[in-house]
Design a protein around this motif. Structure first.
Motif, PDB file in Angstrom:
ATOM      1  N   LEU A  54       0.827  -1.212   0.000  1.00  0.00           N
ATOM      2  CA  LEU A  54       0.000   0.000   0.000  1.00  0.00           C
ATOM      3  C   LEU A  54       0.862   1.263   0.000  1.00  0.00           C
ATOM      4  N   GLY A  55       1.972   1.228   0.725  1.00  0.00           N
ATOM      5  CA  GLY A  55       2.871   2.389   0.757  1.00  0.00           C
ATOM      6  C   GLY A  55       3.462   2.685  -0.606  1.00  0.00           C
ATOM      7  N   THR A  56       3.881   1.635  -1.300  1.00  0.00           N
ATOM      8  CA  THR A  56       4.418   1.817  -2.648  1.00  0.00           C
ATOM      9  C   THR A  56       3.339   2.372  -3.565  1.00  0.00           C
ATOM     10  N   ALA A  57       2.126   1.838  -3.447  1.00  0.00           N
ATOM     11  CA  ALA A  57       1.013   2.326  -4.274  1.00  0.00           C
ATOM     12  C   ALA A  57       0.761   3.806  -4.008  1.00  0.00           C
ATOM     13  N   LEU A  63       3.562  10.375  -7.105  1.00  0.00           N
ATOM     14  CA  LEU A  63       4.453  10.711  -8.221  1.00  0.00           C
ATOM     15  C   LEU A  63       3.657  10.841  -9.521  1.00  0.00           C
ATOM     16  N   GLY A  64       2.680   9.948  -9.708  1.00  0.00           N
ATOM     17  CA  GLY A  64       1.825  10.031 -10.890  1.00  0.00           C
ATOM     18  C   GLY A  64       1.028  11.323 -10.924  1.00  0.00           C
ATOM     19  N   ASP A  65       0.544  11.760  -9.770  1.00  0.00           N
ATOM     20  CA  ASP A  65      -0.183  13.033  -9.698  1.00  0.00           C
ATOM     21  C   ASP A  65       0.726  14.196 -10.066  1.00  0.00           C
ATOM     22  N   ILE A  66       1.945  14.163  -9.573  1.00  0.00           N
ATOM     23  CA  ILE A  66       2.889  15.243  -9.856  1.00  0.00           C
ATOM     24  C   ILE A  66       3.276  15.255 -11.325  1.00  0.00           C
ATOM     25  N   VAL A  67       3.574  14.068 -11.877  1.00  0.00           N
ATOM     26  CA  VAL A  67       4.007  13.961 -13.271  1.00  0.00           C
ATOM     27  C   VAL A  67       2.880  14.343 -14.226  1.00  0.00           C
ATOM     28  N   ALA A  68       1.675  13.845 -13.967  1.00  0.00           N
ATOM     29  CA  ALA A  68       0.552  14.079 -14.883  1.00  0.00           C
ATOM     30  C   ALA A  68      -0.151  15.407 -14.629  1.00  0.00           C
ATOM     31  N   GLY A  69       0.115  16.044 -13.495  1.00  0.00           N
ATOM     32  CA  GLY A  69      -0.522  17.319 -13.190  1.00  0.00           C
ATOM     33  C   GLY A  69      -1.976  17.173 -12.787  1.00  0.00           C
ATOM     34  N   THR A  70      -2.336  16.027 -12.225  1.00  0.00           N
ATOM     35  CA  THR A  70      -3.711  15.826 -11.764  1.00  0.00           C
ATOM     36  C   THR A  70      -3.846  16.314 -10.330  1.00  0.00           C
ATOM     37  N   LEU A  71      -5.064  16.291  -9.840  1.00  0.00           N
ATOM     38  CA  LEU A  71      -5.355  16.680  -8.464  1.00  0.00           C
ATOM     39  C   LEU A  71      -4.468  15.867  -7.515  1.00  0.00           C
ATOM     40  N   LEU A  72      -3.717  16.535  -6.659  1.00  0.00           N
ATOM     41  CA  LEU A  72      -2.755  15.855  -5.790  1.00  0.00           C
ATOM     42  C   LEU A  72      -3.487  14.890  -4.858  1.00  0.00           C
ATOM     43  N   GLY A  73      -3.135  13.645  -4.951  1.00  0.00           N
ATOM     44  CA  GLY A  73      -3.730  12.610  -4.130  1.00  0.00           C
ATOM     45  C   GLY A  73      -4.763  11.767  -4.859  1.00  0.00           C
ATOM     46  N   GLU A  74      -5.179  12.210  -6.045  1.00  0.00           N
ATOM     47  CA  GLU A  74      -6.206  11.461  -6.780  1.00  0.00           C
ATOM     48  C   GLU A  74      -5.694  10.078  -7.182  1.00  0.00           C
ATOM     49  N   GLN A  75      -4.592  10.035  -7.917  1.00  0.00           N
ATOM     50  CA  GLN A  75      -4.054   8.742  -8.335  1.00  0.00           C
ATOM     51  C   GLN A  75      -3.559   7.941  -7.138  1.00  0.00           C
ATOM     52  N   VAL A  80      -4.104   3.095  -4.136  1.00  0.00           N
ATOM     53  CA  VAL A  80      -4.167   2.435  -2.829  1.00  0.00           C
ATOM     54  C   VAL A  80      -5.396   1.531  -2.768  1.00  0.00           C
ATOM     55  N   VAL A  81      -6.530   1.983  -3.299  1.00  0.00           N
ATOM     56  CA  VAL A  81      -7.729   1.142  -3.331  1.00  0.00           C
ATOM     57  C   VAL A  81      -7.462  -0.094  -4.190  1.00  0.00           C
ATOM     58  N   LEU A  82      -6.849   0.119  -5.342  1.00  0.00           N
ATOM     59  CA  LEU A  82      -6.522  -1.001  -6.223  1.00  0.00           C
ATOM     60  C   LEU A  82      -5.570  -1.974  -5.529  1.00  0.00           C
ATOM     61  N   ALA A  83      -4.540  -1.452  -4.874  1.00  0.00           N
ATOM     62  CA  ALA A  83      -3.562  -2.300  -4.187  1.00  0.00           C
ATOM     63  C   ALA A  83      -4.232  -3.083  -3.060  1.00  0.00           C
TER      64      ALA A  83
END
Length: 162
Positions: A54-57, A63-75, A80-83
């Motif tokens: 879960l921590g890795t997820a 990092l995905g939020d930062i790279v893609a410029g999405t809402l911070l915490g969305e991905q 985490v739910v997926l994991a």
């Protein structure tokens, strides 16, 4: 956790998944982009549960939020739910035939799209275009190939080192 060559494959594949998030695609294809980062996380949760959790997820999602410029915490929340779901059903998923695993990954990716829809509606962004629902279908089609590629790479590296 020891740094083995398979750890390089693990983190290298997750890094490639992050790069795919920002890979420029035409508008129609961009909306249907398969969520490769989630699929890679699924693979590593199934095959290397001692190294990924879960921590890795959460960290990969941030990092995905930062790279893609999405809402911070969305991905991060979506991953985490997926994991959690993959960890919960790992004992069953791991021994499914590949086509059943692909169906399970499809269901996980549809769940991911539903969570993303709920986040966007709660944020007042409105519903995304219908073509974003093609992403789980593409993930379903790509899963067997991704699984076989990563499995072959992981097993070859294990033979070399051990």
């Amino acid at each position: 956790m020891t740094r083995t060559p398979s750890a390089w494959v693990l983190y290298g594949s997750l890094f490639c998944g992050l790069l795919v998030l920002v890979l420029p695609l035409p508008l129609g294809l961009n909306l249907a982009r398969p969520y490769l980062l989630a699929m890679l996380l699924c693979y590593w949760l199934l095959e290397a549960p001692d190294n990924v959790g879960l921590g890795t997820a959460f960290l990969v999602g941030l990092l995905g939020d930062i790279v893609a410029g999405t809402l911070l915490g969305e991905q991060a929340m979506r991953l985490v739910v997926l994991a959690f779901l993959v960890q919960r059903f790992r004992a069953r998923l791991r021994f499914f035939p590949l086509w059943q695993q692909a169906l399970a990954v499809f269901a996980l990716l549809v769940n991911d799209r539903l969570i993303a829809l709920a986040i966007h509606l709660a944020a007042g962004d409105g519903a995304p275009p219908w073509s974003t629902w093609l992403s789980p279908v593409l993930g379903f089609a790509l899963w067997p190939w991704l699984f076989l590629l990563l499995d072959e790479l992981r097993l070859r590296l294990r033979e070399r080192t051990g």
